[in-house]
Design a protein around this motif. Sequence first.
Motif, short mmCIF file in Angstrom:
data_model
loop_
_atom_site.label_atom_id
_atom_site.label_comp_id
_atom_site.label_asym_id
_atom_site.label_seq_id
_atom_site.Cartn_x
_atom_site.Cartn_y
_atom_site.Cartn_z
N PRO A 220 0.83 -1.21 0.00
CA PRO A 220 0.00 0.00 0.00
C PRO A 220 0.86 1.26 0.00
O PRO A 220 1.98 1.24 0.53
CB PRO A 220 -0.80 -0.12 1.30
CG PRO A 220 0.03 -1.01 2.17
CD PRO A 220 0.75 -1.95 1.26
N GLU A 283 3.34 13.28 -6.11
CA GLU A 283 2.37 12.19 -6.09
C GLU A 283 2.99 10.82 -6.31
O GLU A 283 2.28 9.83 -6.41
CB GLU A 283 1.26 12.39 -7.14
CG GLU A 283 0.55 13.72 -7.06
CD GLU A 283 -0.24 13.87 -5.77
OE1 GLU A 283 -0.71 12.85 -5.24
OE2 GLU A 283 -0.36 15.00 -5.29
N ILE A 285 4.57 8.57 -4.54
CA ILE A 285 4.27 7.46 -3.64
C ILE A 285 2.96 7.71 -2.91
O ILE A 285 2.74 7.22 -1.83
CB ILE A 285 5.42 7.15 -2.68
CG1 ILE A 285 5.89 8.40 -1.95
CG2 ILE A 285 6.57 6.52 -3.42
CD1 ILE A 285 6.99 8.12 -0.94
N GLU A 286 2.08 8.49 -3.52
CA GLU A 286 0.77 8.73 -2.95
C GLU A 286 -0.31 8.12 -3.84
O GLU A 286 -1.47 8.48 -3.77
CB GLU A 286 0.51 10.23 -2.82
CG GLU A 286 1.45 10.91 -1.87
CD GLU A 286 1.34 10.36 -0.49
OE1 GLU A 286 2.38 10.21 0.18
OE2 GLU A 286 0.21 10.03 -0.07
N TRP A 288 -3.03 6.10 -5.58
CA TRP A 288 -4.16 5.31 -5.08
C TRP A 288 -5.33 5.49 -6.04
O TRP A 288 -5.59 6.59 -6.50
CB TRP A 288 -4.57 5.79 -3.69
CG TRP A 288 -5.35 4.77 -2.94
CD1 TRP A 288 -6.69 4.79 -2.69
CD2 TRP A 288 -4.85 3.60 -2.33
NE1 TRP A 288 -7.04 3.69 -1.95
CE2 TRP A 288 -5.94 2.94 -1.71
CE3 TRP A 288 -3.58 3.01 -2.23
CZ2 TRP A 288 -5.81 1.74 -1.04
CZ3 TRP A 288 -3.46 1.83 -1.55
CH2 TRP A 288 -4.55 1.22 -0.96
N LYS B 3 6.83 16.29 -3.43
CA LYS B 3 6.05 15.62 -2.38
C LYS B 3 7.02 15.04 -1.36
O LYS B 3 7.96 14.35 -1.71
CB LYS B 3 5.21 14.51 -3.01
CG LYS B 3 4.35 13.75 -2.03
CD LYS B 3 3.25 14.59 -1.45
CE LYS B 3 2.17 14.86 -2.45
NZ LYS B 3 1.03 15.57 -1.87
N TYR B 66 -6.48 16.67 4.39
CA TYR B 66 -5.92 15.59 3.57
C TYR B 66 -6.15 14.27 4.28
O TYR B 66 -5.87 14.13 5.46
CB TYR B 66 -4.42 15.80 3.36
CG TYR B 66 -3.79 14.69 2.57
CD1 TYR B 66 -3.85 14.67 1.18
CD2 TYR B 66 -3.15 13.63 3.21
CE1 TYR B 66 -3.30 13.65 0.46
CE2 TYR B 66 -2.59 12.59 2.50
CZ TYR B 66 -2.67 12.61 1.11
OH TYR B 66 -2.11 11.58 0.40
N SER B 71 -5.16 1.02 3.14
CA SER B 71 -5.81 -0.19 2.65
C SER B 71 -6.69 -0.80 3.74
O SER B 71 -7.49 -1.69 3.47
CB SER B 71 -4.79 -1.20 2.13
OG SER B 71 -3.81 -1.48 3.08
N GLU B 75 -4.12 1.78 9.39
CA GLU B 75 -2.85 1.33 8.80
C GLU B 75 -1.75 2.37 9.02
O GLU B 75 -0.63 2.04 9.41
CB GLU B 75 -3.06 1.07 7.31
CG GLU B 75 -1.85 0.45 6.64
CD GLU B 75 -2.11 0.13 5.17
OE1 GLU B 75 -2.84 0.89 4.52
OE2 GLU B 75 -1.58 -0.88 4.69
#
Lengths: 295, 164
Positions: A220, A283, A285-286, A288, B3, B66, B71, B75
Amino acid sequence: MREADSVDVTEDITRFYQPELARVIAKQRLSEMMVMLRLQRASGEMLEHQPGQFLQISLPGYGEAPISFCSSPTRTESFELCVAAVGNLSEAMHELRPGDFVGIRGPYGKGFPLEDLRGRDVLCIAGGIGLAPLRSLINYVADRRAEFGRMILVYGARKPSERLFKDDLANWDAREDFETLYTVDEADEGWTGRTGVATVPLRDEVEIDPTRTTASVVGPPVMYRYVAAELLAKGMAEDDILFSLERRFKCGMGKCGHCQLNDLYVCQDGPVFRYTQLIGRSEAIEVWAPEDERQ
Amino acid sequence: MDKPLFQAAEVLDMAIEIERQGLAFYEGCAAARASEVVATVFGYAAGQERRHIELFYEMKSALDEYTVPESYPGETVSYLRAFLSTRLFTSVDDASCSAEAIEDEAEAIEMAVELERSSIAFYSGVKQIVRESEKGVIDDVIAEEHVHIRRLLELKNWLTTRSG
């Protein structure tokens, strides 16, 4: 000019989007949410995929979705895909039976750089269903064991019941030439193993030579940041850390831009990237898939 | 903007937890120590940790909303706890208990110095991953933690001189 842009425009490029048929030869339930489909091309030819690549799989009336291979290319008679029930298409795929046909396109993308991994210690870190694409790499290493150094697997699942590939996990654990560290975040009464997220055994129990180790990480998005921090703390170079990014791939060929990550097309330039490629790309490793985009 | 490795809100949650542990430790030590000088220094450090907590809460409230994608629920917190579990204290209660268990002032000061050093190491990392506009605030916190160490070491020297 990008590779995808070099296609001859006079050529009938619709053929790239034309799926071919593949037959379901076996189905295995891995958990409440996951089934594994074993498939063969209707043509009988080998698919010749690489660990970390993905396939577009389609069902008429439901649509098309990208799924990573979970079988090793060394096992040539068929290929396997792990499907999570998260929407109409994947739920329909859960209902498939041996003998049914599906549409496939691919394989697509850049997988794990096997040539670069040869001769090095292979550290695989999987979170949740991230074990599926890594299973392809792990079994590749298992089948060509002499070509690689140490094989270390750190696998974290939410619960014991959500662990995937339990037979494989047991087989890898039983091998003397594999080092396995399994953990669950929420233990139940029957669980006697480690508890906590994957970064705990990674930090506390895994000793590596950072100069000869390459880490392959699939899980994830939230896991990636913490795994990166632990691996960097162990002295690993950013170039030796590989992340597989999940995106909602559409065309799979770097044309539609649906999976675009700044100047990268994840479907074509990835989905496996070196950490050095991701640093500085917003973005990265963000990633989804929003609920409303899941099929 | 690049980021960062961690989302700012997560980092600030970590920072708040670290400061709360420091506050609990200093308050526990200040209450338990007989020496007025030691209690004063620890009380001063506790006051600063309290102010840092307010500062980090203010920074957090100014962030855009935010939601970290997970998942499964909890987590992120699981990873956060694992990340913080290498610190001197694992929780606020742990910090309080450690303060109560300390037998002499020198030991308390040594633990406090280690705590401050690990906080500086953490905030130095934090500085790399927060917005440009917030780097100055983190620099100020790091500077104050350095002052804590200096005052703690001065106190340790004073105690050594006094007993010698």
